[in-house]
Design a protein around this motif. Structure first.
Motif, PDB file in Angstrom:
ATOM      1  N   LEU A   1      71.823 -11.256  58.399  1.00 25.96           N
ATOM      2  CA  LEU A   1      71.496 -12.585  58.928  1.00 25.96           C
ATOM      3  C   LEU A   1      72.713 -13.502  58.891  1.00 25.96           C
ATOM      4  O   LEU A   1      73.017 -14.197  59.865  1.00 25.96           O
ATOM      5  CB  LEU A   1      70.344 -13.205  58.127  1.00 25.96           C
ATOM      6  N   ASP A   2      73.400 -13.489  57.767  1.00 27.93           N
ATOM      7  CA  ASP A   2      74.572 -14.342  57.622  1.00 27.93           C
ATOM      8  C   ASP A   2      75.667 -13.959  58.615  1.00 27.93           C
ATOM      9  O   ASP A   2      76.280 -14.832  59.239  1.00 27.93           O
ATOM     10  CB  ASP A   2      75.089 -14.243  56.190  1.00 27.93           C
ATOM     11  N   ALA A   3      75.890 -12.671  58.780  1.00 32.25           N
ATOM     12  CA  ALA A   3      76.927 -12.207  59.706  1.00 32.25           C
ATOM     13  C   ALA A   3      76.603 -12.580  61.146  1.00 32.25           C
ATOM     14  O   ALA A   3      77.510 -12.778  61.970  1.00 32.25           O
ATOM     15  CB  ALA A   3      77.090 -10.694  59.581  1.00 32.25           C
ATOM     16  N   GLN A   4      75.312 -12.708  61.458  1.00 30.23           N
ATOM     17  CA  GLN A   4      74.904 -13.039  62.814  1.00 30.23           C
ATOM     18  C   GLN A   4      74.667 -14.542  63.007  1.00 30.23           C
ATOM     19  O   GLN A   4      74.139 -14.978  64.022  1.00 30.23           O
ATOM     20  CB  GLN A   4      73.652 -12.234  63.203  1.00 30.23           C
ATOM     21  N   GLY A   5      75.085 -15.324  62.006  1.00 37.10           N
ATOM     22  CA  GLY A   5      75.079 -16.771  62.152  1.00 37.10           C
ATOM     23  C   GLY A   5      73.777 -17.464  61.849  1.00 37.10           C
ATOM     24  O   GLY A   5      73.548 -18.589  62.319  1.00 37.10           O
ATOM     25  N   HIS A   6      72.924 -16.858  61.016  1.00 34.42           N
ATOM     26  CA  HIS A   6      71.608 -17.448  60.755  1.00 34.42           C
ATOM     27  C   HIS A   6      71.434 -17.974  59.334  1.00 34.42           C
ATOM     28  O   HIS A   6      70.334 -18.360  58.948  1.00 34.42           O
ATOM     29  CB  HIS A   6      70.511 -16.448  61.112  1.00 34.42           C
ATOM     30  N   GLU A   7      72.476 -18.017  58.543  1.00 33.36           N
ATOM     31  CA  GLU A   7      72.565 -18.739  57.269  1.00 33.36           C
ATOM     32  C   GLU A   7      71.317 -18.640  56.384  1.00 33.36           C
ATOM     33  O   GLU A   7      70.497 -19.562  56.327  1.00 33.36           O
ATOM     34  CB  GLU A   7      72.891 -20.206  57.537  1.00 33.36           C
ATOM     35  N   PRO A   8      71.195 -17.536  55.637  1.00 36.59           N
ATOM     36  CA  PRO A   8      70.042 -17.361  54.758  1.00 36.59           C
ATOM     37  C   PRO A   8      70.177 -18.022  53.399  1.00 36.59           C
ATOM     38  O   PRO A   8      69.283 -17.899  52.565  1.00 36.59           O
ATOM     39  CB  PRO A   8      69.990 -15.839  54.586  1.00 36.59           C
ATOM     40  N   GLY A   9      71.283 -18.733  53.165  1.00 42.03           N
ATOM     41  CA  GLY A   9      71.537 -19.278  51.842  1.00 42.03           C
ATOM     42  C   GLY A   9      72.267 -18.260  50.985  1.00 42.03           C
ATOM     43  O   GLY A   9      72.918 -17.341  51.497  1.00 42.03           O
ATOM     44  N   VAL A  10      72.140 -18.374  49.674  1.00 37.70           N
ATOM     45  CA  VAL A  10      72.807 -17.456  48.766  1.00 37.70           C
ATOM     46  C   VAL A  10      72.262 -16.047  48.972  1.00 37.70           C
ATOM     47  O   VAL A  10      71.054 -15.841  49.049  1.00 37.70           O
ATOM     48  CB  VAL A  10      72.596 -17.889  47.302  1.00 37.70           C
ATOM     49  N   ILE A  11      73.157 -15.076  49.070  1.00 39.68           N
ATOM     50  CA  ILE A  11      72.735 -13.680  49.235  1.00 39.68           C
ATOM     51  C   ILE A  11      72.417 -13.132  47.853  1.00 39.68           C
ATOM     52  O   ILE A  11      73.302 -12.666  47.120  1.00 39.68           O
ATOM     53  CB  ILE A  11      73.830 -12.876  49.957  1.00 39.68           C
ATOM     54  N   ASP A  12      71.145 -13.226  47.500  1.00 38.64           N
ATOM     55  CA  ASP A  12      70.728 -12.920  46.133  1.00 38.64           C
ATOM     56  C   ASP A  12      69.557 -11.948  46.061  1.00 38.64           C
ATOM     57  O   ASP A  12      69.095 -11.619  44.967  1.00 38.64           O
ATOM     58  CB  ASP A  12      70.357 -14.209  45.399  1.00 38.64           C
ATOM     59  N   GLY A  13      69.058 -11.499  47.213  1.00 36.72           N
ATOM     60  CA  GLY A  13      67.956 -10.545  47.197  1.00 36.72           C
ATOM     61  C   GLY A  13      66.590 -11.159  47.007  1.00 36.72           C
ATOM     62  O   GLY A  13      65.605 -10.436  46.838  1.00 36.72           O
ATOM     63  N   TYR A  14      66.510 -12.484  47.053  1.00 33.77           N
ATOM     64  CA  TYR A  14      65.217 -13.175  46.957  1.00 33.77           C
ATOM     65  C   TYR A  14      64.907 -13.828  48.290  1.00 33.77           C
ATOM     66  O   TYR A  14      65.706 -14.608  48.813  1.00 33.77           O
ATOM     67  CB  TYR A  14      65.240 -14.231  45.850  1.00 33.77           C
ATOM     68  N   ALA A  15      63.743 -13.542  48.843  1.00 33.21           N
ATOM     69  CA  ALA A  15      63.374 -14.056  50.164  1.00 33.21           C
ATOM     70  C   ALA A  15      62.723 -15.423  50.031  1.00 33.21           C
ATOM     71  O   ALA A  15      61.513 -15.577  50.228  1.00 33.21           O
ATOM     72  CB  ALA A  15      62.450 -13.073  50.883  1.00 33.21           C
ATOM     73  N   GLY A  16      63.533 -16.428  49.723  1.00 28.80           N
ATOM     74  CA  GLY A  16      63.042 -17.795  49.622  1.00 28.80           C
ATOM     75  C   GLY A  16      62.963 -18.474  50.974  1.00 28.80           C
ATOM     76  O   GLY A  16      63.057 -17.836  52.023  1.00 28.80           O
ATOM     77  N   HIS A  17      62.783 -19.803  50.959  1.00 28.21           N
ATOM     78  CA  HIS A  17      62.535 -20.500  52.216  1.00 28.21           C
ATOM     79  C   HIS A  17      63.758 -20.512  53.126  1.00 28.21           C
ATOM     80  O   HIS A  17      63.607 -20.501  54.351  1.00 28.21           O
ATOM     81  CB  HIS A  17      62.039 -21.927  51.950  1.00 28.21           C
ATOM     82  N   ASN A  18      64.974 -20.505  52.563  1.00 19.15           N
ATOM     83  CA  ASN A  18      66.152 -20.448  53.422  1.00 19.15           C
ATOM     84  C   ASN A  18      66.216 -19.114  54.170  1.00 19.15           C
ATOM     85  O   ASN A  18      66.538 -19.064  55.360  1.00 19.15           O
ATOM     86  CB  ASN A  18      67.427 -20.652  52.591  1.00 19.15           C
ATOM     87  N   THR A  19      65.915 -18.036  53.462  1.00 20.96           N
ATOM     88  CA  THR A  19      65.895 -16.728  54.107  1.00 20.96           C
ATOM     89  C   THR A  19      64.785 -16.654  55.148  1.00 20.96           C
ATOM     90  O   THR A  19      64.977 -16.102  56.243  1.00 20.96           O
ATOM     91  CB  THR A  19      65.712 -15.627  53.053  1.00 20.96           C
ATOM     92  N   ALA A  20      63.627 -17.223  54.830  1.00 16.23           N
ATOM     93  CA  ALA A  20      62.515 -17.211  55.792  1.00 16.23           C
ATOM     94  C   ALA A  20      62.872 -17.960  57.063  1.00 16.23           C
ATOM     95  O   ALA A  20      62.567 -17.512  58.177  1.00 16.23           O
ATOM     96  CB  ALA A  20      61.269 -17.827  55.152  1.00 16.23           C
ATOM     97  N   GLU A  21      63.546 -19.099  56.932  1.00 18.84           N
ATOM     98  CA  GLU A  21      63.939 -19.857  58.121  1.00 18.84           C
ATOM     99  C   GLU A  21      65.040 -19.146  58.898  1.00 18.84           C
ATOM    100  O   GLU A  21      65.062 -19.172  60.129  1.00 18.84           O
ATOM    101  CB  GLU A  21      64.384 -21.264  57.739  1.00 18.84           C
ATOM    102  N   ALA A  22      65.967 -18.500  58.188  1.00 22.29           N
ATOM    103  CA  ALA A  22      66.993 -17.720  58.873  1.00 22.29           C
ATOM    104  C   ALA A  22      66.350 -16.585  59.668  1.00 22.29           C
ATOM    105  O   ALA A  22      66.750 -16.292  60.802  1.00 22.29           O
ATOM    106  CB  ALA A  22      67.989 -17.167  57.863  1.00 22.29           C
ATOM    107  N   LEU A  23      65.350 -15.943  59.080  1.00 23.66           N
ATOM    108  CA  LEU A  23      64.644 -14.872  59.777  1.00 23.66           C
ATOM    109  C   LEU A  23      63.895 -15.412  60.991  1.00 23.66           C
ATOM    110  O   LEU A  23      63.910 -14.794  62.069  1.00 23.66           O
ATOM    111  CB  LEU A  23      63.673 -14.174  58.822  1.00 23.66           C
ATOM    112  N   THR A  24      63.255 -16.574  60.852  1.00 21.45           N
ATOM    113  CA  THR A  24      62.583 -17.187  61.998  1.00 21.45           C
ATOM    114  C   THR A  24      63.565 -17.445  63.128  1.00 21.45           C
ATOM    115  O   THR A  24      63.280 -17.180  64.301  1.00 21.45           O
ATOM    116  CB  THR A  24      61.912 -18.510  61.576  1.00 21.45           C
ATOM    117  N   SER A  25      64.746 -17.965  62.777  1.00 17.87           N
ATOM    118  CA  SER A  25      65.776 -18.224  63.776  1.00 17.87           C
ATOM    119  C   SER A  25      66.210 -16.932  64.463  1.00 17.87           C
ATOM    120  O   SER A  25      66.343 -16.874  65.691  1.00 17.87           O
ATOM    121  CB  SER A  25      66.966 -18.909  63.110  1.00 17.87           C
TER     122      SER A  25
END
Length: 267
Positions: A60-84
């Motif tokens: 996600l981060d490499a494709q420009g969708h900014e999931p927040g800290v890459i920590d292996g936890y699917a929090g709200h930043n990761t959820a929004e990056a996935l939505t994007s």
């Protein structure tokens, strides 16, 4: 984020060529391991459930969708990056409406969003915000919203915002008492300073200026309006009032959604 979505992300980056079947088996794990090696971030001490998510966050981060800290936890930043990312794959916008609600009295000394660079500095690489950050102290340990077994006692925000946040959280705890504070999820810290773009937009997020903080994300999401958002409930109104008195304006009162979000800026 489920395994099928993880496989889709891996496949989009050329790391996975199996079926999108939701099986976190050898093919999926091999893909995650390759992503780890390419990112120079070997995480073999983490459980596979966490490694799979971290590798997906890396894509996600490499494709420009900014999931927040890459920590292996699917929090709200990761959820929004996935939505994007999913919206991009489908060719539809991931825009977020932030149309202002009818104005209400606020602290007029706060800058407007269009003025935050003057008040707080410039974000991003080469900007000045990073050098002007400080720490807000929590009145009791707060749980990380995406990892409830981990607690923090300091929150990273802009130095100008640190003392008002420290005071606001102390006043919230005093009002509710610690047991009620925890029962209501007001101790669930969901993010502060984060040099990223605004979700569903191209401008810098208020988090990138260090003047925003998120609390208890899951039932107070970016796209959740009243009355569905938990913070719209009557027992949370004193919390919103206290935060506002200390200069932390709630998004649910500014534009009617994203109730987890508080910022020291007017619209």
């Amino acid at each position: 984020m489920d395994v099928r979505q993880i496989q889709m992300l891996y496949a989009s980056a050329g790391y996975y060529r199996g079926a999108i079947d939701g099986d976190p088996g050898p093919l999926t794990r091999d893909a995650a391991a390759v992503i780890e090696r390419n990112a120079n971030a070997i995480r073999s001490h983490w459980p596979w459930s966490r490694r799979l998510i971290a590798a997906a966050q890396t894509v996600l981060d490499a494709q420009g969708h900014e999931p927040g800290v890459i920590d292996g936890y699917a929090g709200h930043n990761t959820a929004e990056a996935l939505t994007s990312w999913l919206s991009e794959q489908a060719g539809v916008p991931a825009d977020v409406s932030r149309a202002p609600l009818p104005s209400r009295p606020t602290r007029t000394r706060l800058p407007r969003q269009a003025e935050v660079a003057t008040a707080y500095g410039t974000p991003g690489p080469g900007g000045t915000v990073e050098q002007r950050l400080g720490w807000a102290e929590t009145p009791a340990p707060m749980r990380l919203d995406w990892d409830l077994d981990t607690t923090v006692t300091r929150l990273r925000v802009h130095a100008i915002c640190a003392a008002p946040l420290t005071a606001a959280l102390a006043a919230v705890l005093e009002h509710y008492g610690e047991a009620e504070w925890r029962r209501l999820g007001l101790d669930r810290y969901a993010g502060g300073y984060n040099p990223r773009r605004m979700r569903g937009g191209t401008s810098w997020s208020m988090h990138a200026y260090g003047c925003a903080v998120d609390i208890f994300a899951a039932p107070n999401g970016l796209r959740t309006p009243c009355p569905a958002a938990r913070f719209c409930g009557s027992e949370y109104q004193p919390f919103l009032d206290i935060m506002e008195r200390h200069g932390w304006l709630s998004a649910i009162r500014l534009w009617g959604a994203d109730a987890m979000h508080f910022q020291m800026a007017r619209l």
